[in-house]
Enzyme design. Structure first.
Site, mmCIF file in Angstrom:
data_model
loop_
_atom_site.group_PDB
_atom_site.id
_atom_site.type_symbol
_atom_site.label_atom_id
_atom_site.label_comp_id
_atom_site.label_asym_id
_atom_site.label_seq_id
_atom_site.Cartn_x
_atom_site.Cartn_y
_atom_site.Cartn_z
ATOM 1 N N GLU A 1 0.797 -1.226 0.000
ATOM 2 C CA GLU A 1 0.000 0.000 0.000
ATOM 3 C C GLU A 1 0.832 1.280 0.000
ATOM 4 O OE1 GLU A 1 -3.462 0.574 -0.023
ATOM 5 O OE2 GLU A 1 -3.525 -1.513 -0.658
ATOM 6 N N SER B 1 -49.377 -28.690 21.718
ATOM 7 C CA SER B 1 -49.607 -29.345 23.014
ATOM 8 C C SER B 1 -48.510 -29.046 24.028
ATOM 9 C CB SER B 1 -49.723 -30.856 22.820
ATOM 10 O OG SER B 1 -50.870 -31.166 22.051
#
Length: 708
Positions: free
Chosen positions: A154, A420
């Site tokens: 970079e 249930s």
């Protein structure tokens, strides 16, 4: 022979009578007469001379010859003039855009958004949450090759330039010209920091000028190491990861402090195109880019050529990256709770949870395997699990099969019918109204104001005990009980046990028609396992700053005793029977007394099993997000099997224990009498169950309540 010719006899000479005037007109000079009276002869002229014009041209000044030195001087002069005007123009442009910035004395690096580090009970990192996705790290904490990889690719001259690098710009421009396309930019790391901190991403002249000015300011006010730390902790690496630590955790499930050279090269290579070069989406591209980074590191001298070759990853070999597991459901849930615990998070914090890392990963594996093996054949695609201790501490939570595909937490956020599995709350309400497990009730067709509930198999058993009715999940009995004690009484019981979802007071809630989360329903079962003490499920035990300041510490709290001890014992008796011989018989846990209840909604859209031991309460759900029907899947099938596998692992090495009974109960809740009857605001029935001449039936109770 000598021929005597006068000037008049020559070609071009004066004609008679006009010699003087002709000579005068042509510029000739008048000669004075000689003493002899004869004029002096004119000098000889060339045939091509054109007369006396030759003398006139020769009288002009000769031009200077053009030399190389003269050209250079003039070129330098005009370049200098052009440069001055160009400088004035650039200065004007810089001044114009500089004036659009705030005063320099107000410039300040904005605080980095806070990170929330979430860990399991053993300190294992679950996830970093927050806008950045990871905590900040110091330059000195990283291996040398981590920042070196970024500098090599970079900004090689980072430690030499003043924030802007004309040489770097020129090198990038030449490279772009040679390549015939844009292959590199000229921005330094300092400029990138300035852009990320202060400016918009717009590619305009004004932004580039301001970027350069801010870069110079950063260099004047921060050291190179500080600028590099700003960059490392804020640059975007894709996949929502800002900063080297977030990226390391996201892609490799490790801290940036422990990255290898090859992994550092992969992350440095990501900066060029985070999405396109993502190692989990494009491993070949990431590997090739990493080789470019390693070569650049060797060229600069950060590593040797041999080290670069050794660290290079074969593009044909898949890069192993972190898979987004079910722990991310935990992390999202924890993050959503932070504001209610400590308010806005303004600094980095560490959140310690109740999660058992090993159980969490096993729960994820068990749910995923069940869906993977059976889902296609039986038409279900999702599953969820919640497991908590007797005090409500959540040990594992699975919100779905694959977090990367869907971040919706089906264990916490989904409000689905429970079928249930809701019936135990109806039966508990009946016990508090005076019933016992041996009370006889009628299982027969029912028509209540047009509502006609039916049993799952369409058959009816006639007179049955409450124990058998719950064991075999008879719908008509649950409906009759809800009508008898009133739907509102059932709702009150549900709220007392910790359910917070809105429930409408209608008889059908007895069959689990209300939308309730798996977390809520599982928490409502916990009092059956701990002797009747209500719990508030929790996942956070402490929150502290990175410096160790305690911001929150969990203190055991809850609603206290919510079920009378005798009722706990009767519920455990009935729910244990449901596992021994009833719908939950596929659930098993060797040497432990267990209890629980299955749940299956209409058309097999949902299947649940909620079960517990004296150690853990666990709820499991399977189904589809689109609410489509499954093929023959009920709560007693795959949910019970998942429950059994998970609970077996969770109880390894523990000493078996029985469920609470009426003789070993915590202190009674105020308002409950020693004989186990509920407070006076719970409807009472005449007579004492168990002491009547014949068993008291539900029909008797309905006749008493409704007068028929």
């Amino acid at each position: 022979m000598d021929i005597k010719l006068t000037s008049d006899d020559r070609i071009g000479g004066s004609k008679s009578g006009a010699s003087k005037s002709g000579a005068s007109k042509r510029g000739g000079k008048k000669r004075p007469a000689s003493k002899s009276g004869r004029g002096k002869a004119e000098p000889k002229k060339s045939f091509f001379s054109g007369g006396t014009n030759t003398k006139k041209r020769n009288s002009k000044r000769k031009k200077k010859p053009v030399t190389l030195f003269g050209i250079i001087v003039k070129l330098t002069y005009w370049l200098l003039v052009l440069g001055i005007w160009a400088g004035i123009g650039v200065a004007a442009i810089v001044a114009y855009y500089a004036l659009q910035l705030p005063a320099s004395d107000s410039w300040a690096v904005p605080d980095r958004p806070a990170n929330i580090r979430i860990v399991a009970t053993n300190g294992q990192l679950i996830s970093n949450q927050g806008k950045m996705g990871g905590e900040a790290v110091l330059f000195r904490e990283l291996p040398e090759y981590v920042p070196a990889a970024i500098l090599a690719i970079e900004d090689r001259r980072f430690f030499d330039h003043i924030g802007i690098d004309p040489l770097g710009i020129l090198r990038a421009a030449l490279g772009n010209i040679q390549a015939g396309r844009v292959t590199a930019g000229g921005s330094t790391i300092t400029q990138q920091v300035a852009k990320n901190l202060f400016l918009s991403p717009d590619q305009t002249l004004g932004r580039k000028v301001q970027e350069a000015l801010l870069a110079l300011w950063l260099e004047q006010n921060y050291s190179k190491i500080q600028i590099m730390e700003l960059y490392l902790n804020r640059v975007y690496f894709g996949a929502g990861a800002f900063g080297i630590e977030a990226a390391s955790q996201r892609y490799f499930a490790k801290s940036a402090r422990n990255l290898s050279l090859g992994e550092a090269a992969i992350l440095a290579g990501l900066l060029k195109a985070p999405s396109r070069l993502s190692p989990d989406k494009n491993p070949e591209g990431a590997a090739q880019r990493a080789r470019v980074v390693l070569k650049a590191m060797a060229e600069v001298g950060y590593i040797s050529t041999q080290e670069a070759e050794a660290a290079a990853i074969d593009p044909n070999q898949r890069i192993r990256t972190r898979v987004a597991g079910a722990e991310y459901y935990v992390a999202d849930w924890v993050e959503s709770l932070m504001t209610s615990y400590i308010g806005d998070v303004t600094q980095d914090v560490i959140v310690t949870t109740t999660i058992d890392w090993d159980l969490q990963k096993f729960a994820e594996f068990t749910v995923r395997e069940a869906v993977s093996i059976n889902g296609e054949e039986r038409n279900f695609s999702q599953g969820a699990l919640v497991s908590m201790t007797t005090d409500g501490a959540v040990k594992a939570i699975v919100g779905g099969v694959d977090y990367s595909d869907s971040q919706f937490n089906r264990a916490v956020s989904a409000r689905r019918q429970s079928g249930s599995a809701f019936k135990p709350l109806v039966y508990l309400t009946a016990l508090e109204a005076g019933f016992t497990p041996d009370t006889i009730v009628e299982d027969a067709p029912l028509d209540y104001e047009g509502w006609q509930p039916k049993n799952y198999n369409g058959e009816y058993a006639g007179d049955v005990t409450l124990r058998d009715a719950l064991t075999f999940s008879l719908n008509t009995v649950a409906a009759r009980l809800a009508i008898a004690v009133s739907p509102q009484a059932v709702i009150n019981t549900a709220y007392r046990l910790g359910i917070s979802s809105q429930i409408e007071p209608v008889p059908s809630i007895s069959l689990g028609t209300a939308g309730i989360s798996l977390l809520e329903l599982t928490g409502a079962y916990v009092p059956f396992s701990n002797g009747g003490v209500g719990v508030i499920p929790y996942v956070i035990t402490s929150i502290q700053t990175t410096e160790g300041e305690i911001l929150y510490q969990n203190i055991p709290a809850g609603p206290g005793q919510v079920i009378a001890p005798q009722n706990v014992e009767m519920m455990n008796d009935m729910l244990s029977n449901a596992i021994d011989v009833g719908t939950g018989k596929r659930a098993h846990l060797a040497n432990w007394q267990i209890a629980g209840k299955t749940g299956t909604t209409q058309s097999n859209r949902d299947a649940l099993f909620i079960g517990y031991s004296a150690n853990l309460t666990t709820g499991v759900w399977v189904g589809n997000d689109d609410n489509s029907s499954m093929k023959g899947v009920g709560g007693g099938t795959f949910p019970a099997e998942i429950w059994s596998a998970y609970m077996t692992r969770a109880h390894e090495g523990l000493v078996p224990a029985n469920l609470p009974n009426g003789n070993s109960m915590p202190q009674l809740l105020d308002g409950f009498s020693p004989d186990g009857l509920p407070p006076q605001n719970v409807p009472q029935q005449n007579g004492t169950p168990g002491q009547q001449e014949r068993p008291r039936t539900l029909v008797d109770l309905i006749n008493e309540l409704f007068g028929n």
